[in-house]
Design an enzyme around this catalytic site. Sequence first.
Site, short mmCIF file in Angstrom:
data_model
loop_
_atom_site.label_atom_id
_atom_site.label_comp_id
_atom_site.label_asym_id
_atom_site.label_seq_id
_atom_site.Cartn_x
_atom_site.Cartn_y
_atom_site.Cartn_z
N SER A 121 7.92 -8.19 1.65
CA SER A 121 8.11 -8.51 3.07
C SER A 121 7.63 -7.34 3.91
O SER A 121 7.54 -6.21 3.43
CB SER A 121 9.58 -8.76 3.37
OG SER A 121 10.30 -7.53 3.45
N ASP A 122 7.32 -7.59 5.18
CA ASP A 122 7.08 -6.48 6.10
C ASP A 122 8.43 -5.87 6.46
O ASP A 122 9.48 -6.44 6.17
CB ASP A 122 6.33 -6.97 7.34
CG ASP A 122 5.43 -5.91 7.94
OD1 ASP A 122 5.76 -4.71 7.80
OD2 ASP A 122 4.41 -6.26 8.55
N TRP A 123 8.41 -4.71 7.12
CA TRP A 123 9.66 -4.01 7.43
C TRP A 123 10.52 -4.85 8.37
O TRP A 123 10.09 -5.20 9.48
CB TRP A 123 9.35 -2.65 8.08
CG TRP A 123 9.33 -1.53 7.09
CD1 TRP A 123 10.19 -0.49 7.03
CD2 TRP A 123 8.40 -1.32 6.02
NE1 TRP A 123 9.87 0.35 5.98
CE2 TRP A 123 8.77 -0.13 5.35
CE3 TRP A 123 7.30 -2.03 5.55
CZ2 TRP A 123 8.09 0.36 4.24
CZ3 TRP A 123 6.62 -1.55 4.45
CH2 TRP A 123 7.00 -0.36 3.82
N ALA B 56 11.32 -7.91 8.16
CA ALA B 56 10.84 -9.28 8.37
C ALA B 56 11.58 -10.31 7.52
O ALA B 56 11.38 -11.50 7.70
CB ALA B 56 9.35 -9.36 8.08
#
Length: 601
Positions: free
Chosen positions: A160-162, A164
């Site tokens: 995942s993105d930070w 997200a």
Amino acid sequence: YPPAIALGCTWNPEIAELCGKTVAREIGSHGIDMILGPCINIHRDPLAGRLSESYSEDPKLLGEIAAGMVRGIQSTGLLADVKHFAANSQEKDRLGVNERVSERALREIYFPAFHACLKAGAKTVMSAYNKLNGIPCAMNEWLLTKVLREEWGFDGFVVSDWGASYDVPSAIAAGTDLTMPGPLGIRNIVDAVNSGRLPEEKLDTAIRSILRVTLGSTAFTGKYPEFHLQEAYEAAEMAARESVVLLKNDGILPLDKTKIKTIGVIGPNANDRMALIGNYHGTASRYITVLEGIQDYVGDDVRVLYAEGCHLYKDRVEGLGLPGDRLSEAETVAEHSDVVVLVTGLNENLEGEEMDQSNSVGSGDKANLLLPAPQRKLMEVVAKTGKPVILINMTGSAMDLRFAEENFSAVVQGWYPGARGGKAIAELLFGKYSFSGKLPVTFYNDSDELPAFTDYAMENRTYRYFTGGVLYPFGYGLTYGKTEVTKAEMRDDGEHYTVTATVKNEGCAVHEILQIYVRDNESEFAVRNHSLCAFKAVSLGANETCDVEITVPKAALEIVDDTGTRRVDSRSFTFFVGTSQPDDRSAELLGTRPVAVELKL
């Protein structure tokens, strides 16, 4: 190194692979196991803030350059993390935006580069912040499980993105394996398993996915690559040299230092290290700005005058100064120079991620395609001196350069050329090397000609669908020679088509890019204009003519219909073989057109 948008201008996957390898060697030598890139967000709109981090508006070019980067990184044992899956293309409200994208657009525009990177061996994929058709990408089972794993056969792990993974257990259940830091911690996962909300086998699947990849990487083998500084210097310089694009030249270039007594170097980006590095960067052992590159190249043979001219975006340079406090200095430098090199542009404070707050819209996205007002005023002041001016624009995205095109002798798009970019630019200006970069994006006249920024349909966007006139087309770039394709033939070799093109160069030795576009003449699902289907770098000696073979995959004939299905839907195609698109603006700028080859099935 130059950022991704500049590497896209090389149209050379081998350079991307070399940069990926040398970057990974340096990072790996510090005991780091994974690189959060390449970023392969499609260049949907020139206002998006993170355009410098990705390679192109064209899925074919984007996929091939990014695949080269993946191969380079992973050749060292490190992992490349391909991001952001999918349809990530704005910074303002990126955490809350719900992007409505048709399955046709996803499979025609947003997905192909990811698929290309997976075929190149990418083992990790980062999901995007945005919602896709109502579901956050990190929690989107259709995206992460149905498409990525079941359809494409991906056997790596999803990151995942930070922040997200808005609901971590739901993200794991949907196909996210590694959740980056955010507001929720591991306790949330344990509670979800204990309560039955997250099946334990889903957690097992995520852990297996991570271990399956990392057990063979440097993280477990401990075999980190060796870093060679000189190799890194050479890769960075080569990438910079082939990424700079010559957009206009009335004959002033290349400069001859034996015929020049004084050069004026003017502009807020002329001697600023920030203009070299873009966003996301380390610290180099030495920086060479454009001013320093020119000074080093001419030595004591030519006098070099310098004026900052203006602040990058404020109305004055000095806090106690009056508005326009450096304009008179710039005017004086120009008046006392034989030729002026004017260096304009942006930096990471004006375009970048959502947290970059210096620009006018409070996010990383741009408000329009105009350079900041102080720079536009500086351009007018320098133009009025009547001296020949070479504009070097250093940005991470396409800008409105109409004033420069109309008023200056030469226009160069320098991007953010990396720590040693000033050296590369100086060597190009003085003809030690010929320009070879080609635009991987369209330079529009005005962003007002495009659909709303929040519209994720591709109608009237990029060279494949745009209906208006443009300033500088996708695929365009001048050299110091004059090349054209004089003849082209195509044959069916079973698995693919082979095009044989006769390429003629009139002038000095050059490095050119042979480009092939295809137009479907019948299908209702065909792109409006034409699509890039193959390209190849060609080196030609002075006044040389040679035959070049290039393969075209048969998949180039396929369309994507409204159900998202790829298929051949026509029996009539036209291929265009040349050094540019087959559009009127490219023909006007270059004075040549590609050769058309008809194909009937």
